[in-house]
Design a protein around this motif. Structure first.
Motif, mmCIF file in Angstrom:
data_model
loop_
_atom_site.group_PDB
_atom_site.id
_atom_site.type_symbol
_atom_site.label_atom_id
_atom_site.label_comp_id
_atom_site.label_asym_id
_atom_site.label_seq_id
_atom_site.Cartn_x
_atom_site.Cartn_y
_atom_site.Cartn_z
ATOM 1 N N VAL A 28 -8.503 22.048 47.488
ATOM 2 C CA VAL A 28 -7.677 21.292 46.541
ATOM 3 C C VAL A 28 -6.427 22.104 46.253
ATOM 4 O O VAL A 28 -6.509 23.315 45.992
ATOM 5 C CB VAL A 28 -8.420 21.015 45.214
ATOM 6 N N LEU A 30 -2.922 22.276 43.915
ATOM 7 C CA LEU A 30 -2.144 21.797 42.783
ATOM 8 C C LEU A 30 -0.684 22.164 42.993
ATOM 9 O O LEU A 30 -0.352 23.346 43.181
ATOM 10 C CB LEU A 30 -2.659 22.423 41.480
ATOM 11 N N ALA A 40 5.437 15.119 42.658
ATOM 12 C CA ALA A 40 4.713 13.923 43.097
ATOM 13 C C ALA A 40 5.166 13.483 44.483
ATOM 14 O O ALA A 40 4.353 13.043 45.311
ATOM 15 C CB ALA A 40 4.912 12.794 42.089
ATOM 16 N N ALA A 43 3.617 15.841 46.974
ATOM 17 C CA ALA A 43 2.179 15.553 47.056
ATOM 18 C C ALA A 43 1.919 14.309 47.895
ATOM 19 O O ALA A 43 0.994 14.284 48.723
ATOM 20 C CB ALA A 43 1.606 15.380 45.649
ATOM 21 N N LYS A 44 2.725 13.287 47.710
ATOM 22 C CA LYS A 44 2.562 12.060 48.490
ATOM 23 C C LYS A 44 2.774 12.332 49.972
ATOM 24 O O LYS A 44 2.026 11.833 50.830
ATOM 25 C CB LYS A 44 3.548 11.002 47.993
ATOM 26 N N SER A 47 -0.290 14.386 51.343
ATOM 27 C CA SER A 47 -1.626 13.779 51.282
ATOM 28 C C SER A 47 -2.075 13.312 52.658
ATOM 29 O O SER A 47 -1.380 12.559 53.339
ATOM 30 C CB SER A 47 -1.620 12.597 50.309
ATOM 31 N N VAL A 53 -6.990 18.273 49.356
ATOM 32 C CA VAL A 53 -6.636 17.170 48.477
ATOM 33 C C VAL A 53 -5.485 17.687 47.622
ATOM 34 O O VAL A 53 -5.603 18.729 46.967
ATOM 35 C CB VAL A 53 -7.820 16.758 47.590
ATOM 36 N N GLU A 55 -2.610 17.483 44.634
ATOM 37 C CA GLU A 55 -2.435 16.877 43.312
ATOM 38 C C GLU A 55 -1.197 17.462 42.632
ATOM 39 O O GLU A 55 -1.091 18.672 42.461
ATOM 40 C CB GLU A 55 -3.675 17.170 42.461
ATOM 41 N N PHE A 57 1.156 18.512 39.523
ATOM 42 C CA PHE A 57 0.784 18.956 38.183
ATOM 43 C C PHE A 57 2.054 19.420 37.471
ATOM 44 O O PHE A 57 2.595 20.486 37.777
ATOM 45 C CB PHE A 57 -0.236 20.100 38.255
ATOM 46 N N ARG A 73 -7.599 22.902 34.460
ATOM 47 C CA ARG A 73 -7.753 22.022 35.621
ATOM 48 C C ARG A 73 -8.353 22.771 36.802
ATOM 49 O O ARG A 73 -9.235 22.253 37.505
ATOM 50 C CB ARG A 73 -6.388 21.434 36.008
#
Length: 273
Positions: A28, A30, A40, A43-44, A47, A53, A55, A57, A73
Motif C-alpha cells: 500500500v 500513501l 489524487a 494516484a489515479k 492505480s 494499492v 491512496e 493523502f 492511517r
C-alpha cells in the motif's frame, strides 16, 4: 504482513518520481501532498500499474494533527516499510520562514511522528540538497544545537537569533534548512538503528524542474552552476528517485546515516573553491 510506503510531495517532481518507484516496492502506498488534487491525479495514474494499492493523502507536514492522521492511517494499514520524503519549498517559492518551516521543521515533525512505527526493515530517505555544500555551511556549536531541536516551539525565533539576519534571505535559508535535514537524518539513523530501521538523506544538485528552469532564467549564478556540472546537464527527477529507491530497498540494508549526493559531479567540480 501488509507493507506500507509513504511518498511525500508526491503530486509533482521528485516526490512523484519516488512514488512511481515505491509503487513496486510496497503493498500500500500513501501519496502525501499539500495539494490534494495533484496527489489524487498521480494516484489515479498509478492505480493498477504496480504492486501497490495507491491512496492519495492530503497532509501539511508542518501540521502535527495532519501528521498524526497520517501515522494513524499507516498503523491501520500494516507495517511501515519505506518513506521517501521529498516535500519541499524552493527559495523562489516562499520567504525564509516558509522555507525553514516546510523543508526543515516539516521533515523533523514527520520523522518524529513516524518514529514509533519504525521496525526492522523500515527505511527512510529525506531529500535535502547540495546547497549546504555549495554554501560551505559549517555551524558553530550554538547554531548546531538549535538546528538539532527544530521541532521545538519558537524554533524560527531561535534560529533567527542563532544565525542572524542573513537567514532572512531565502537564498541562505534554503541551505541552512537542508543542512538541518542532513543532520536530522544522521541523528535519526543513530536513534532507529537499534530497532533495525535505516535513515539516509539524499542531496540532489540541479534537477530539471519548472522551478529550476525559472531560477536559471532569472539568475546567472544558477546558470553557471549548471554549466559547471561535469556531466554538462541538469539531472532528472527519475534519476534522483532511482537512488532513493535503492536506499529504501533491501539491497541497501547496510547503508545508514549518510548523505548521498546526486549532482552530476558538481560538488567534485567546485570542492576546492
Amino acid at each position: 504482513m501488509t507493507t506500507v510506503g509513504i511518498a511525500t510531495g508526491a503530486g509533482r517532481g521528485t516526490g512523484e518520481a519516488c512514488a512511481r518507484r515505491l509503487a513496486d516496492m510496497v503493498d500500500v502506498l500513501l501519496l502525501a501532498d499539500r495539494n490534494d488534487a495533484a496527489a489524487a491525479a498521480v494516484a489515479k495514474d498509478l492505480s493498477g500499474s504496480g504492486r501497490a494499492v495507491v491512496e492519495p493523502f492530503g497532509v501539511d507536514v508542518t501540521d502535527r494533527e495532519d501528521l498524526a492522521r497520517l501515522a494513524e492511517r499507516v498503523s491501520g494499514l500494516g507495517t511501515l516499510r519505506a518513506v521517501a520524503h521529498a516535500e519541499s519549498i524552493e527559495p523562489e517559492e516562499a520567504d525564509w520562514r516558509g522555507i525553514i518551516e516546510v523543508d526543515l521543521v516539516g521533515t523533523v515533525l514527520l520523522g518524529e511522528t513516524l518514529r514509533p512505527l519504525a521496525t526492522a526493515g523500515t527505511a527512510f530517505v529525506y531529500c535535502a540538497s547540495v546547497s549546504p555544500l555549495m554554501a560551505h555551511i559549517e555551524p558553530d556549536p550554538v547554531v548546531a544545537a538549535v538546528l538539532d531541536d527544530a521541532g521545538q516551539e519558537g524554533f524560527l525565533y531561535q534560529i533567527r537569533e542563532a544565525i542572524g539576519p542573513a537567514v532572512e534571505d531565502p537564498a541562505w535559508a534554503y541551505p541552512w534548512a537542508t543542512y538541518g535535514v542532513q543532520r536530522f537524518a544522521r541523528a535519526e539513523a543513530v536513534r532507529l538503528g537499534p530497532v533495525g530501521a535505516r535513515v539516509c538523506s539524499l542531496s540532489p544538485g540541479a534537477i530539471d524542474t519548472p522551478q529550476t528552469r525559472l531560477e536559471a532564467a532569472r539568475h546567472e549564478s544558477v546558470r553557471q552552476l549548471i554549466g559547471r556540472t561535469p556531466l554538462g546537464r541538469t539531472g532528472r527527477c527519475e534519476e534522483v528517485a532511482a537512488v532513493a529507491a535503492f536506499l529504501l530497498s533491501d539491497e541497501a540494508s547496510f547503508v545508514n546515516g549518510v548523505d548521498i549526493v546526486v549532482d552530476g559531479g558538481l560538488c567534485a567540480a567546485v570542492q576546492d573553491e
